[in-house]
Design a protein around this motif. Structure first.
Motif, PDB file in Angstrom:
ATOM      1  N   THR A   1      22.554  20.719 -55.771  1.00  0.00           N
ATOM      2  CA  THR A   1      22.861  21.647 -54.723  1.00  0.00           C
ATOM      3  C   THR A   1      21.513  22.156 -54.106  1.00  0.00           C
ATOM      4  OG1 THR A   1      25.080  21.944 -55.188  1.00  0.00           O
ATOM      5  CG2 THR A   1      24.169  23.006 -53.206  1.00  0.00           C
ATOM      6  N   GLU A   2      20.703  22.862 -55.018  1.00  0.00           N
ATOM      7  CA  GLU A   2      19.365  23.383 -54.587  1.00  0.00           C
ATOM      8  C   GLU A   2      18.450  22.383 -54.270  1.00  0.00           C
ATOM      9  OE1 GLU A   2      16.631  26.699 -53.955  1.00  0.00           O
ATOM     10  OE2 GLU A   2      18.802  26.476 -54.080  1.00  0.00           O
ATOM     11  N   ALA A   3      18.337  21.485 -55.044  1.00  0.00           N
ATOM     12  CA  ALA A   3      17.330  20.326 -54.671  1.00  0.00           C
ATOM     13  C   ALA A   3      17.640  19.626 -53.203  1.00  0.00           C
ATOM     14  CB  ALA A   3      17.388  19.196 -55.583  1.00  0.00           C
ATOM     15  N   ALA A   4      18.860  19.556 -53.148  1.00  0.00           N
ATOM     16  CA  ALA A   4      19.182  19.083 -51.589  1.00  0.00           C
ATOM     17  C   ALA A   4      18.728  19.909 -50.559  1.00  0.00           C
ATOM     18  CB  ALA A   4      20.478  18.706 -51.485  1.00  0.00           C
ATOM     19  N   ALA A   5      19.200  21.175 -50.648  1.00  0.00           N
ATOM     20  CA  ALA A   5      18.648  22.152 -49.822  1.00  0.00           C
ATOM     21  C   ALA A   5      17.211  22.301 -49.529  1.00  0.00           C
ATOM     22  CB  ALA A   5      19.432  23.659 -49.933  1.00  0.00           C
ATOM     23  N   ARG A   6      16.488  22.250 -50.746  1.00  0.00           N
ATOM     24  CA  ARG A   6      14.963  22.243 -50.470  1.00  0.00           C
ATOM     25  C   ARG A   6      14.485  21.056 -49.718  1.00  0.00           C
ATOM     26  NH1 ARG A   6      12.147  25.379 -55.314  1.00  0.00           N
ATOM     27  NH2 ARG A   6      13.705  26.964 -55.468  1.00  0.00           N
ATOM     28  N   ALA A   7      15.004  19.797 -50.022  1.00  0.00           N
ATOM     29  CA  ALA A   7      14.477  18.464 -49.504  1.00  0.00           C
ATOM     30  C   ALA A   7      15.036  18.299 -47.958  1.00  0.00           C
ATOM     31  CB  ALA A   7      15.307  17.419 -50.181  1.00  0.00           C
ATOM     32  N   LEU A   8      16.022  18.953 -47.619  1.00  0.00           N
ATOM     33  CA  LEU A   8      16.440  19.182 -46.348  1.00  0.00           C
ATOM     34  C   LEU A   8      15.644  20.197 -45.497  1.00  0.00           C
ATOM     35  CD1 LEU A   8      20.407  18.852 -46.484  1.00  0.00           C
ATOM     36  CD2 LEU A   8      18.892  16.997 -45.700  1.00  0.00           C
ATOM     37  N   ARG A   9      15.115  21.153 -46.264  1.00  0.00           N
ATOM     38  CA  ARG A   9      14.467  22.158 -45.467  1.00  0.00           C
ATOM     39  C   ARG A   9      13.084  21.566 -45.143  1.00  0.00           C
ATOM     40  NH1 ARG A   9      12.527  27.248 -48.131  1.00  0.00           N
ATOM     41  NH2 ARG A   9      11.565  25.635 -49.300  1.00  0.00           N
ATOM     42  N   THR A  10      12.429  20.807 -46.420  1.00  0.00           N
ATOM     43  CA  THR A  10      11.194  20.083 -46.294  1.00  0.00           C
ATOM     44  C   THR A  10      11.104  19.230 -45.069  1.00  0.00           C
ATOM     45  OG1 THR A  10      10.762  20.709 -48.351  1.00  0.00           O
ATOM     46  CG2 THR A  10       9.548  18.974 -47.259  1.00  0.00           C
ATOM     47  N   GLY A  11      12.332  18.366 -45.042  1.00  0.00           N
ATOM     48  CA  GLY A  11      12.275  17.375 -43.813  1.00  0.00           C
ATOM     49  C   GLY A  11      12.313  18.079 -42.488  1.00  0.00           C
ATOM     50  N   ASN A  12      13.219  18.928 -42.615  1.00  0.00           N
ATOM     51  CA  ASN A  12      13.316  19.644 -41.290  1.00  0.00           C
ATOM     52  C   ASN A  12      11.794  20.442 -40.827  1.00  0.00           C
ATOM     53  OD1 ASN A  12      14.739  20.739 -38.840  1.00  0.00           O
ATOM     54  ND2 ASN A  12      15.102  22.740 -40.036  1.00  0.00           N
ATOM     55  N   ALA A  13      11.176  20.822 -41.608  1.00  0.00           N
ATOM     56  CA  ALA A  13      10.040  21.758 -41.511  1.00  0.00           C
ATOM     57  C   ALA A  13       8.806  20.333 -40.885  1.00  0.00           C
ATOM     58  CB  ALA A  13       9.429  22.295 -42.575  1.00  0.00           C
ATOM     59  N   ALA A  14       9.190  19.253 -41.465  1.00  0.00           N
ATOM     60  CA  ALA A  14       7.915  18.192 -41.164  1.00  0.00           C
ATOM     61  C   ALA A  14       8.465  17.289 -40.172  1.00  0.00           C
ATOM     62  CB  ALA A  14       7.903  17.351 -42.474  1.00  0.00           C
ATOM     63  N   PHE A  15       9.580  17.671 -39.248  1.00  0.00           N
ATOM     64  CA  PHE A  15       9.973  16.941 -38.461  1.00  0.00           C
ATOM     65  C   PHE A  15      10.481  15.438 -38.945  1.00  0.00           C
ATOM     66  CE2 PHE A  15       8.408  20.419 -36.161  1.00  0.00           C
ATOM     67  CZ  PHE A  15       9.615  20.825 -35.449  1.00  0.00           C
ATOM     68  N   ALA A  16      11.073  15.068 -39.927  1.00  0.00           N
ATOM     69  CA  ALA A  16      10.986  13.916 -40.891  1.00  0.00           C
ATOM     70  C   ALA A  16      12.369  13.738 -41.531  1.00  0.00           C
ATOM     71  CB  ALA A  16       9.868  13.802 -41.724  1.00  0.00           C
ATOM     72  N   PRO A  17      12.657  12.390 -41.595  1.00  0.00           N
ATOM     73  CA  PRO A  17      14.046  12.218 -42.437  1.00  0.00           C
ATOM     74  C   PRO A  17      13.966  12.904 -43.780  1.00  0.00           C
ATOM     75  CG  PRO A  17      13.370  10.165 -40.982  1.00  0.00           C
ATOM     76  CD  PRO A  17      12.194  11.094 -41.088  1.00  0.00           C
ATOM     77  N   ALA A  18      14.857  13.202 -44.132  1.00  0.00           N
ATOM     78  CA  ALA A  18      15.053  13.834 -45.589  1.00  0.00           C
ATOM     79  C   ALA A  18      15.849  12.907 -46.444  1.00  0.00           C
ATOM     80  CB  ALA A  18      15.482  15.178 -45.596  1.00  0.00           C
ATOM     81  N   LEU A  19      15.498  11.736 -46.597  1.00  0.00           N
ATOM     82  CA  LEU A  19      16.562  10.755 -47.569  1.00  0.00           C
ATOM     83  C   LEU A  19      16.636  11.311 -48.873  1.00  0.00           C
ATOM     84  CD1 LEU A  19      15.033   7.310 -46.104  1.00  0.00           C
ATOM     85  CD2 LEU A  19      17.009   8.806 -45.201  1.00  0.00           C
ATOM     86  N   ASP A  20      15.607  11.970 -49.580  1.00  0.00           N
ATOM     87  CA  ASP A  20      16.006  12.412 -50.752  1.00  0.00           C
ATOM     88  C   ASP A  20      16.801  13.770 -50.744  1.00  0.00           C
ATOM     89  OD1 ASP A  20      14.114  14.011 -49.540  1.00  0.00           O
ATOM     90  OD2 ASP A  20      13.031  14.655 -51.139  1.00  0.00           O
ATOM     91  N   GLY A  21      16.745  14.451 -49.622  1.00  0.00           N
ATOM     92  CA  GLY A  21      17.997  15.211 -49.515  1.00  0.00           C
ATOM     93  C   GLY A  21      19.453  14.808 -49.392  1.00  0.00           C
TER      94      GLY A  21
END
Length: 141
Positions: free
Chosen positions: A25-45
């Motif tokens: 869950t923590e890894a998903a939240a971090r990946a989604l935040r990173t994707g959001n900050a980069a304005f990119a898809p977060a497929l790993d999230g």
């Protein structure tokens, strides 16, 4: 296997699932935040969230495991929702805590722990409620 042993084994399984569920869950939240900050898809999230969904689905099949895993998650989510400072202080004492962002912070702040915990705690109720078209004893009308 008697009923008591099944409940004990379910409780142990639910508590054992708590660590991987929190980690995913923590890894998903971090990946989604990173994707959001980069304005990119977060497929790993999304992949991490899919793994969380599979684990939660497996836990809901065993009421004792669902409760043993869901109650601590719901409590953690509630702590983050009601007292963020206390939650951050507690997260900062966990092993692997980083100075910038203690473990569990993103999953707690975004409500993922609360959502997963409540789903797991409520899942045994689904089995206990009578289904439409069936009597309380489970036989068809």
């Amino acid at each position: 296997m008697d009923e008591r042993a099944r409940h004990t084994l379910g409780t142990v399984a639910g508590l054992a699932a708590l660590v991987p569920l929190c980690t995913l869950t923590e890894a998903a939240a971090r990946a989604l935040r990173t994707g959001n900050a980069a304005f990119a898809p977060a497929l790993d999230g999304l992949g991490y969230l899919a793994a969380v969904a599979v684990l939660v689905t497996l836990l809901t099949a065993w009421p004792a495991a669902a409760l043993a895993c869901g109650v601590p998650l719901a409590a953690t989510g509630t702590l983050f929702a009601l007292d963020l400072d206390a939650a951050m202080g507690l997260a900062g004492t966990l092993p692997g805590a980083e100075t910038g962002e203690p473990p569990g912070t993103l999953a707690g702040v975004t409500g993922l722990y609360a959502l997963l915990g409540v789903l797991l705690v409520l899942s045994p109720l689904k089995r206990a409620l009578p289904r439409p078209g069936r009597s309380a004893r489970g036989s068809a009308r």
